[in-house]
Design a protein around this motif. Structure first.
Motif, PDB file in Angstrom:
ATOM      1  N   MET A   1     -40.590 -55.682  -9.789  1.00 47.56           N
ATOM      2  CA  MET A   1     -39.189 -56.075  -9.838  1.00 47.56           C
ATOM      3  C   MET A   1     -38.677 -56.394  -8.442  1.00 47.56           C
ATOM      4  SD  MET A   1     -37.887 -53.172 -12.546  1.00 47.56           S
ATOM      5  CE  MET A   1     -36.205 -53.732 -12.487  1.00 47.56           C
ATOM      6  N   ASP A   2     -37.965 -57.520  -8.335  1.00 46.01           N
ATOM      7  CA  ASP A   2     -37.246 -57.845  -7.114  1.00 46.01           C
ATOM      8  C   ASP A   2     -35.756 -57.899  -7.447  1.00 46.01           C
ATOM      9  OD1 ASP A   2     -36.991 -60.141  -8.568  1.00 46.01           O
ATOM     10  OD2 ASP A   2     -38.310 -61.343  -7.298  1.00 46.01           O
ATOM     11  N   LYS A   3     -34.960 -58.285  -6.465  1.00 53.48           N
ATOM     12  CA  LYS A   3     -33.517 -58.262  -6.649  1.00 53.48           C
ATOM     13  C   LYS A   3     -33.068 -59.239  -7.733  1.00 53.48           C
ATOM     14  CE  LYS A   3     -29.162 -58.500  -4.122  1.00 53.48           C
ATOM     15  NZ  LYS A   3     -28.516 -58.714  -2.812  1.00 53.48           N
ATOM     16  N   ARG A   4     -33.714 -60.376  -7.813  1.00 49.48           N
ATOM     17  CA  ARG A   4     -33.327 -61.352  -8.821  1.00 49.48           C
ATOM     18  C   ARG A   4     -33.627 -60.852 -10.231  1.00 49.48           C
ATOM     19  NH1 ARG A   4     -36.010 -67.213  -8.485  1.00 49.48           N
ATOM     20  NH2 ARG A   4     -37.820 -65.916  -8.973  1.00 49.48           N
ATOM     21  N   GLN A   5     -34.778 -60.221 -10.405  1.00 50.59           N
ATOM     22  CA  GLN A   5     -35.119 -59.696 -11.710  1.00 50.59           C
ATOM     23  C   GLN A   5     -34.227 -58.511 -12.088  1.00 50.59           C
ATOM     24  OE1 GLN A   5     -39.267 -58.906 -11.105  1.00 50.59           O
ATOM     25  NE2 GLN A   5     -39.909 -60.884 -11.954  1.00 50.59           N
ATOM     26  N   ILE A   6     -33.905 -57.677 -11.087  1.00 50.65           N
ATOM     27  CA  ILE A   6     -33.003 -56.558 -11.368  1.00 50.65           C
ATOM     28  C   ILE A   6     -31.625 -57.072 -11.777  1.00 50.65           C
ATOM     29  CG2 ILE A   6     -31.832 -54.581 -10.327  1.00 50.65           C
ATOM     30  CD1 ILE A   6     -34.286 -54.107  -8.638  1.00 50.65           C
ATOM     31  N   SER A   7     -31.170 -58.118 -11.123  1.00 50.63           N
ATOM     32  CA  SER A   7     -29.888 -58.713 -11.490  1.00 50.63           C
ATOM     33  C   SER A   7     -29.928 -59.256 -12.920  1.00 50.63           C
ATOM     34  CB  SER A   7     -29.536 -59.825 -10.501  1.00 50.63           C
ATOM     35  OG  SER A   7     -28.325 -60.461 -10.855  1.00 50.63           O
TER      36      SER A   7
ATOM     37  N   LEU B   1     -31.885 -58.137 -15.371  1.00 46.82           N
ATOM     38  CA  LEU B   1     -31.883 -56.986 -16.273  1.00 46.82           C
ATOM     39  C   LEU B   1     -30.499 -56.354 -16.378  1.00 46.82           C
ATOM     40  CD1 LEU B   1     -35.252 -55.234 -15.336  1.00 46.82           C
ATOM     41  CD2 LEU B   1     -34.736 -56.605 -17.352  1.00 46.82           C
ATOM     42  N   THR B   2     -29.745 -56.397 -15.286  1.00 47.84           N
ATOM     43  CA  THR B   2     -28.363 -55.907 -15.339  1.00 47.84           C
ATOM     44  C   THR B   2     -27.534 -56.733 -16.303  1.00 47.84           C
ATOM     45  OG1 THR B   2     -28.558 -55.211 -13.024  1.00 47.84           O
ATOM     46  CG2 THR B   2     -26.341 -55.360 -13.949  1.00 47.84           C
ATOM     47  N   GLY B   3     -27.712 -58.060 -16.272  1.00 52.40           N
ATOM     48  CA  GLY B   3     -27.007 -58.923 -17.219  1.00 52.40           C
ATOM     49  C   GLY B   3     -27.437 -58.682 -18.658  1.00 52.40           C
TER      50      GLY B   3
ATOM     51  N   VAL C   1     -29.135 -50.448 -15.665  1.00 48.64           N
ATOM     52  CA  VAL C   1     -28.500 -50.217 -16.957  1.00 48.64           C
ATOM     53  C   VAL C   1     -27.095 -49.654 -16.765  1.00 48.64           C
ATOM     54  CG1 VAL C   1     -28.580 -48.817 -19.052  1.00 48.64           C
ATOM     55  CG2 VAL C   1     -30.638 -49.962 -18.259  1.00 48.64           C
ATOM     56  N   LYS C   2     -26.954 -48.704 -15.852  1.00 47.11           N
ATOM     57  CA  LYS C   2     -25.629 -48.121 -15.602  1.00 47.11           C
ATOM     58  C   LYS C   2     -24.668 -49.170 -15.055  1.00 47.11           C
ATOM     59  CE  LYS C   2     -27.574 -43.548 -14.680  1.00 47.11           C
ATOM     60  NZ  LYS C   2     -27.763 -42.466 -13.667  1.00 47.11           N
TER      61      LYS C   2
ATOM     62  N   ILE D   1     -18.500 -60.606 -13.215  1.00 45.41           N
ATOM     63  CA  ILE D   1     -19.862 -61.130 -13.358  1.00 45.41           C
ATOM     64  C   ILE D   1     -20.720 -60.069 -14.033  1.00 45.41           C
ATOM     65  CG2 ILE D   1     -21.858 -62.057 -12.142  1.00 45.41           C
ATOM     66  CD1 ILE D   1     -19.963 -62.883  -9.896  1.00 45.41           C
ATOM     67  N   LEU D   2     -21.352 -60.437 -15.133  1.00 47.49           N
ATOM     68  CA  LEU D   2     -22.114 -59.456 -15.901  1.00 47.49           C
ATOM     69  C   LEU D   2     -23.421 -59.057 -15.220  1.00 47.49           C
ATOM     70  CD1 LEU D   2     -21.605 -60.854 -19.516  1.00 47.49           C
ATOM     71  CD2 LEU D   2     -20.490 -58.890 -18.470  1.00 47.49           C
ATOM     72  N   ASP D   3     -24.035 -59.955 -14.456  1.00 48.75           N
ATOM     73  CA  ASP D   3     -25.328 -59.637 -13.835  1.00 48.75           C
ATOM     74  C   ASP D   3     -25.176 -59.253 -12.369  1.00 48.75           C
ATOM     75  OD1 ASP D   3     -24.570 -62.089 -12.903  1.00 48.75           O
ATOM     76  OD2 ASP D   3     -26.545 -63.016 -13.102  1.00 48.75           O
ATOM     77  N   GLU D   4     -23.999 -58.827 -11.966  1.00 52.43           N
ATOM     78  CA  GLU D   4     -23.790 -58.430 -10.568  1.00 52.43           C
ATOM     79  C   GLU D   4     -24.473 -57.086 -10.311  1.00 52.43           C
ATOM     80  OE1 GLU D   4     -20.105 -57.895  -7.384  1.00 52.43           O
ATOM     81  OE2 GLU D   4     -19.708 -58.116  -9.523  1.00 52.43           O
ATOM     82  N   TYR D   5     -25.325 -57.054  -9.308  1.00 53.69           N
ATOM     83  CA  TYR D   5     -26.063 -55.831  -8.969  1.00 53.69           C
ATOM     84  C   TYR D   5     -26.046 -55.665  -7.462  1.00 53.69           C
ATOM     85  CZ  TYR D   5     -29.809 -52.383  -8.584  1.00 53.69           C
ATOM     86  OH  TYR D   5     -30.531 -51.259  -8.314  1.00 53.69           O
TER      87      TYR D   5
END
Length: 312
Positions: free
Chosen positions: A167-173, A175-177, A207-208, A277-281
């Motif tokens: 996982m990198d930052k883009r993938q984590i973002s 998954l957040t979305g 997830v949180k 923004i829903l995918d903001e991480y």
């Protein structure tokens, strides 16, 4: 009955001639003309008919009970579909009438009865290693809906499993979305079930944050009316907080430098309510960050070593 019987006897005497000794017109056969005699014969005939009907019904009931018990005591099997539409319609009608009578046409009672029936059939079929497809009992519309939902969940779960390996930052973002869109924020039990279905870790930070982003988005959806001072807005200068608002002008504090922009006309500012923004991480503090004092010590050591190597 009396008249028909006497007429038949007379015709028989006329055909037989002197061989027949029966004469309904003589006094010796006056009994054939007494009403009580015929009433007795009629009652006796009715009694015999009723006995025959009762015996026939009893045999039919015993045969039905025997066939019914044999079906009840047998095991569930896959079987075959109805070969005749009339038989299928009749079976459906009987089951529906039985359900209507026992549930008193109460929808909640019907829910309970049907749920119990499906549960018992599924359990009996599984004990015989037979797969019971509960989808078949749904309407065609619900079947298409469930099939589409299962396909979507399966596709999303496969992608999430592959993304979690590295996982990198883009993938984590991303998954957040996904967590923000798919996870229900209100029910804790349903939240855990949804995480298991989508192969998400319910204790992970993405997830949180996804749930928090969804809560903010829900607040945005529920917000209505004109903009208020203190709200987060979007203007021509960027994203910021609305500091001052009047009929003809406004002041916005732009992020992240907190510089204020004043617009003399509201149409020039193009103010709109900020959409979360829903995918903001964003992590508040990196867990793998090296302390600053360590970095200073490494720099001092490297500088000292380089100077000594240069002098040499």
């Amino acid at each position: 009955m009396k008249e028909n019987a006497i007429s038949a006897l007379q015709r028989h005497r006329e055909k037989s001639g002197d061989c027949c000794r029966l004469n309904c017109e003589t006094d010796s056969n006056i009994i054939t003309r007494i009403d009580s005699f015929w009433e007795y014969l009629w009652s006796n005939a009715l009694n015999m008919c009723c006995i025959e009907i009762a015996d026939s019904q009893k045999k039919s009931i015993n045969a039905f009970r025997g066939a019914h018990n044999r079906v009840i005591e047998s095991y569930w099997e896959l079987g075959n579909e109805f070969t005749k539409n009339d038989t299928k319609c009749l079976a459906r009608k009987k089951v529906l009438e039985c359900l209507e009578y026992n549930s008193k046409k109460s929808i909640l009672k019907a829910y309970s009865i049907l749920s119990y029936m499906i549960r018992k059939i599924s359990k009996a079929a599984s004990s015989r290693s037979i797969e019971f497809d509960e989808m078949k009992v749904l309407s065609h519309k619900q079947q298409r809906r469930v099939v589409a939902m299962n396909a979507i969940i399966e596709s999303a779960s496969t992608c999430i499993k592959s993304m979690k390996k590295r996982m990198d930052k883009r993938q984590i973002s991303l998954l957040t979305g996904v967590a923000a869109i798919f996870l229900p924020p209100k029910s804790a039990k349903l939240h855990l079930v949804s995480c298991n279905v989508l192969s998400l870790n319910p204790k992970s930070s993405y997830v949180k944050l996804g749930v928090e982003n969804r809560n903010q988005f829900n607040e945005y959806l529920n917000s209505s009316g004109p903009l208020q001072v203190g709200e987060r807005v979007v203007c021509r200068g960027g994203i910021g907080k609305l500091v001052q608002l009047s009929e003809n002008s406004c002041v916005v504090e732009i992020e992240p430098w907190n510089n204020e922009l004043k617009y003399d006309a509201l149409h020039k500012a193009r103010l709109t309510r900020y959409v979360p923004i829903l995918d903001e991480y964003e992590r508040e503090e990196r867990s793998d960050m090296t302390p600053q004092e360590w970095i200073d010590a490494i720099e001092l050591m490297c500088n000292g070593t380089l100077r000594k190597s240069l002098v040499c």
